[in-house]
Write a protein that holds these residues in place. Sequence first.
Motif, mmCIF file in Angstrom:
data_model
loop_
_atom_site.group_PDB
_atom_site.id
_atom_site.type_symbol
_atom_site.label_atom_id
_atom_site.label_comp_id
_atom_site.label_asym_id
_atom_site.label_seq_id
_atom_site.Cartn_x
_atom_site.Cartn_y
_atom_site.Cartn_z
ATOM 1 N N ALA A 256 0.465 -1.458 0.118
ATOM 2 C CA ALA A 256 0.119 -0.200 -0.089
ATOM 3 C C ALA A 256 0.927 1.592 0.133
ATOM 4 O O ALA A 256 0.294 2.061 -0.787
ATOM 5 C CB ALA A 256 -0.519 0.207 0.952
ATOM 6 N N VAL A 257 2.328 1.175 0.540
ATOM 7 C CA VAL A 257 2.809 2.770 0.905
ATOM 8 C C VAL A 257 3.595 2.192 -0.169
ATOM 9 O O VAL A 257 3.924 3.893 -0.994
ATOM 10 C CB VAL A 257 3.444 2.357 1.907
ATOM 11 N N PHE A 258 4.233 1.281 -0.758
ATOM 12 C CA PHE A 258 4.909 1.362 -2.121
ATOM 13 C C PHE A 258 3.875 2.586 -3.245
ATOM 14 O O PHE A 258 3.998 3.304 -4.114
ATOM 15 C CB PHE A 258 5.095 0.418 -2.399
ATOM 16 N N THR A 259 2.610 1.583 -3.310
ATOM 17 C CA THR A 259 1.522 2.138 -4.251
ATOM 18 C C THR A 259 1.572 3.152 -4.264
ATOM 19 O O THR A 259 1.265 4.230 -5.025
ATOM 20 C CB THR A 259 0.286 0.983 -4.714
ATOM 21 N N LEU A 260 1.056 4.219 -2.750
ATOM 22 C CA LEU A 260 0.700 5.547 -2.815
ATOM 23 C C LEU A 260 1.551 6.530 -3.259
ATOM 24 O O LEU A 260 1.502 7.412 -3.905
ATOM 25 C CB LEU A 260 0.488 5.467 -0.605
ATOM 26 N N VAL A 261 2.898 5.674 -2.642
ATOM 27 C CA VAL A 261 4.372 7.186 -2.660
ATOM 28 C C VAL A 261 4.484 7.220 -4.251
ATOM 29 O O VAL A 261 5.134 7.859 -4.871
ATOM 30 C CB VAL A 261 5.458 6.397 -1.668
ATOM 31 N N LEU A 262 4.255 5.755 -4.822
ATOM 32 C CA LEU A 262 5.068 5.334 -6.586
ATOM 33 C C LEU A 262 4.704 7.055 -7.665
ATOM 34 O O LEU A 262 5.486 7.381 -7.850
ATOM 35 C CB LEU A 262 4.898 4.525 -6.997
ATOM 36 N N PRO A 263 3.717 7.362 -7.435
ATOM 37 C CA PRO A 263 3.303 8.343 -8.751
ATOM 38 C C PRO A 263 4.097 9.923 -8.013
ATOM 39 O O PRO A 263 4.676 10.742 -9.343
ATOM 40 C CB PRO A 263 1.174 8.740 -8.151
ATOM 41 N N LEU A 264 4.109 9.790 -6.830
ATOM 42 C CA LEU A 264 4.220 11.244 -6.229
ATOM 43 C C LEU A 264 5.756 11.353 -6.829
ATOM 44 O O LEU A 264 6.389 12.250 -7.097
ATOM 45 C CB LEU A 264 4.100 11.761 -4.910
ATOM 46 N N PHE A 265 6.589 10.506 -6.437
ATOM 47 C CA PHE A 265 8.067 10.214 -6.748
ATOM 48 C C PHE A 265 8.624 9.926 -8.057
ATOM 49 O O PHE A 265 9.468 10.989 -8.108
ATOM 50 C CB PHE A 265 8.075 9.047 -6.528
#
Length: 226
Positions: free
Chosen positions: A128-137
């Motif tokens: 969940a954390v990886f999926t949420l953060v990836l677009p902003l990254f």
Amino acid sequence: MEFILMDIKDWKSCLHLQMLQLFLLFMSFSLAVEALHAFVQDESEHKHYLNVSAATNLFVNLIGVWFFRNYARINLAYRNAEDMNCHSVFLHVLTDSIRSAGLILASWLLSIGVENAEVLCLGLVSVAVFTLVLPLFRATGGILLQMAPPSIPTTAFSKCLRQISAREDVLEVSQARFWELVPGRVIGSLSMQVKKGVDDRPILEFVHRLYHDFGVQDLTVQIDYA
């Protein structure tokens, strides 16, 4: 000079955001490794005294999520640096909330006898954390690497080049490059070769107006005569 200093400040802000996203991504990888370790070692035990702390942390974070609810979309269109800052804060609070919720869920599953509950919850939180953060990254990384702006389609740039090259006094257009300096501010540069003795002012006005209509705020044009 004031606008240049403002852009530099916003660019540094993007760099800080990139470091924050790296931290959150590493946190997701760390949770995944911890889940794998717990699975291999068969260590699905949970310290129940942490439940009160996790519940309190979750409650506080949910207040923060509500406060930044306008930035709840994962793929948010950033109009300026402030949008990216607020979205980053929202994601940071949200991921911390998910981690606390995962801790509480693992404790409850263990209490009812579910095996490897800690492994399951840590794995879900990591994904969940990886999926949420990836677009902003990816968005902050694109700005820092000066990649092509996603807000303007590549076909628009190709159309501009064709219209400039079609002018009678323009011999060649080269080294066209465009990127986002900060969210919502697209800049670019290109080189043109024109006929010697031609008045370049109408050409420059045409080029600047053409790209400005597509959303390029600042454009540097180098003119060579042949």
